[in-house]
Design a protein around this motif. Structure first.
Motif, PDB file in Angstrom:
ATOM      1  N   ARG A 229       0.873  -1.169  -0.163  1.00 51.89           N
ATOM      2  CA  ARG A 229      -0.059   0.127   0.134  1.00 51.89           C
ATOM      3  C   ARG A 229       0.926   1.171   0.016  1.00 51.89           C
ATOM      4  NH1 ARG A 229      -5.155  -1.259   0.490  1.00 51.89           N
ATOM      5  NH2 ARG A 229      -5.548   0.944   0.754  1.00 51.89           N
ATOM      6  N   GLN A 230       0.436   2.233  -0.402  1.00 53.17           N
ATOM      7  CA  GLN A 230       1.340   3.439  -0.598  1.00 53.17           C
ATOM      8  C   GLN A 230       1.594   4.038   0.674  1.00 53.17           C
ATOM      9  OE1 GLN A 230       2.459   5.463  -3.120  1.00 53.17           O
ATOM     10  NE2 GLN A 230       2.023   4.113  -4.936  1.00 53.17           N
ATOM     11  N   GLU A 231       0.456   4.031   1.822  1.00 46.32           N
ATOM     12  CA  GLU A 231       0.968   4.577   3.028  1.00 46.32           C
ATOM     13  C   GLU A 231       2.155   3.461   3.531  1.00 46.32           C
ATOM     14  OE1 GLU A 231      -3.675   4.219   3.202  1.00 46.32           O
ATOM     15  OE2 GLU A 231      -1.783   3.155   2.111  1.00 46.32           O
ATOM     16  N   ALA A 232       2.223   2.367   3.212  1.00 49.10           N
ATOM     17  CA  ALA A 232       3.214   1.622   3.592  1.00 49.10           C
ATOM     18  C   ALA A 232       4.572   2.027   3.090  1.00 49.10           C
ATOM     19  CB  ALA A 232       2.802   0.072   3.687  1.00 49.10           C
ATOM     20  N   LEU A 233       4.391   2.271   1.699  1.00 48.23           N
ATOM     21  CA  LEU A 233       5.699   2.455   1.007  1.00 48.23           C
ATOM     22  C   LEU A 233       6.172   3.766   1.624  1.00 48.23           C
ATOM     23  CD1 LEU A 233       5.998   2.786  -2.832  1.00 48.23           C
ATOM     24  CD2 LEU A 233       6.797   4.580  -1.666  1.00 48.23           C
ATOM     25  N   ILE A 234       5.534   4.888   1.790  1.00 43.43           N
ATOM     26  CA  ILE A 234       6.172   6.119   2.372  1.00 43.43           C
ATOM     27  C   ILE A 234       6.483   5.680   3.659  1.00 43.43           C
ATOM     28  CG2 ILE A 234       5.181   8.608   3.159  1.00 43.43           C
ATOM     29  CD1 ILE A 234       3.289   8.516   0.952  1.00 43.43           C
ATOM     30  N   GLU A 235       5.994   4.946   4.599  1.00 37.11           N
ATOM     31  CA  GLU A 235       6.340   4.846   6.028  1.00 37.11           C
ATOM     32  C   GLU A 235       7.791   4.167   5.644  1.00 37.11           C
ATOM     33  OE1 GLU A 235       5.627   5.355   9.273  1.00 37.11           O
ATOM     34  OE2 GLU A 235       4.289   6.892   8.062  1.00 37.11           O
ATOM     35  N   ALA A 236       7.960   2.940   4.862  1.00 34.89           N
ATOM     36  CA  ALA A 236       9.255   2.374   4.967  1.00 34.89           C
ATOM     37  C   ALA A 236      10.470   3.165   4.158  1.00 34.89           C
ATOM     38  CB  ALA A 236       9.030   0.985   4.057  1.00 34.89           C
ATOM     39  N   GLN A 237      10.021   3.894   3.117  1.00 33.59           N
ATOM     40  CA  GLN A 237      11.124   4.605   2.173  1.00 33.59           C
ATOM     41  C   GLN A 237      11.186   6.149   2.462  1.00 33.59           C
ATOM     42  OE1 GLN A 237      12.749   2.377   0.535  1.00 33.59           O
ATOM     43  NE2 GLN A 237      11.544   0.446   0.555  1.00 33.59           N
ATOM     44  N   LEU A 238      10.518   6.685   3.148  1.00 32.44           N
ATOM     45  CA  LEU A 238      10.681   8.229   3.262  1.00 32.44           C
ATOM     46  C   LEU A 238      10.676   8.587   4.765  1.00 32.44           C
ATOM     47  CD1 LEU A 238       8.286   9.112   0.275  1.00 32.44           C
ATOM     48  CD2 LEU A 238      10.821   8.758   0.290  1.00 32.44           C
TER      49      LEU A 238
END
Length: 252
Positions: A229-238
């Protein structure tokens, strides 16, 4: 051990391969080299036809490929003018295989990793009987899909709620730009200025997999996490921290 990483540019995207390489160098014990576009460097007379063979024809059909003359010509034009291409999903494993075949023999070894940044959307067939878009496909040659960063992880629920509201009122699906403005910053969009930073973790995943055999990390606050999910991507990568406690020892 991976001794040499070769990262290939995707010049039609905002992804900055030089910046990704600079982030990687202090974190990995390998030479990191930046090269021009893979599809230009290793193009031959069969590449367009072979890419046409990997095209996904339906989200729910495992069989891929359309080599009609018009489709092959489209692929030739997409190689010549990649900025005009789009709207097609390719079998990620098949693309990985056809690109790896084009490497010289001396470039094919487990201590050398090739990471082509691609302006194509890649997918893999799921156990649920449908294709799923992916950001990367891991292996000695690990393609990373720049548009996959925007399209593969599901968008937040607020996006779909806003989409439903617009459709209910107008009867039509609203333009993508309208929805992006209303849910600004909650997910990555095409040409997002956060693209390069987010891709750093996906390239590191390819190095980590080749060195350890571990595909991804289970910790959601780690750049080796496989976000769906995009929210998880932002948390993991940014977001901080960059790595979980286990992988911080190795890469932090």
């Amino acid at each position: 051990m991976v001794d040499h990483v070769r990262l290939y540019r995707a010049p039609t995207t905002v992804a900055d391969a030089t910046e990704i390489a600079a982030w990687l160098r202090p974190r990995v014990d390998a030479t990191v080299e930046v090269c021009d576009r893979f599809l230009d460097r290793y193009r031959d007379g069969e590449l367009a036809r072979e890419l046409a063979e990997t095209r996904v024809v339906s989200p729910y059909e495992r069989e891929t490929g359309n080599t009609m003359l018009g489709i092959v010509r489209y692929e030739e034009q997409a190689l010549d003018h990649p900025e005009r291409a789009g709207g097609v999903i390719y079998d990620g494993f098949a693309v990985q295989e056809l690109l790896e075949r084009r490497l010289p023999d001396e470039e094919r070894s487990l201590d050398r990793l090739h990471v082509p940044l691609l302006d194509r959307v890649l997918g893999t067939w799921g156990a649920d009987g449908r294709w799923h878009k992916r950001v990367n496909v891991l292996g000695p040659l690990a393609p990373v899909s720049v548009p996959g960063l925007y399209e593969a992880p599901a968008k937040p629920e607020t996006y779909y709620r806003e989409k439903g509201k617009h459709t209910l009122v107008s009867g039509d699906t609203p333009p993508r730009e309208v929805l992006e403005n209303e849910v600004e910053g909650a997910f990555l969009v095409e040409d997002d200025p956060r693209t390069t930073e987010a891709l750093e973790g996906y390239v590191l995943q390819a190095i980590h997999y080749l060195e350890t055999g571990e595909a991804f990390c289970e910790a959601e606050r780690c750049r080796l996490f496989d976000a769906h999910r995009q929210e998880a991507l932002i948390e993991a990568q940014l977001r901080e921290p960059e790595f979980c406690s286990t992988h911080a020892d190795r890469y932090g």
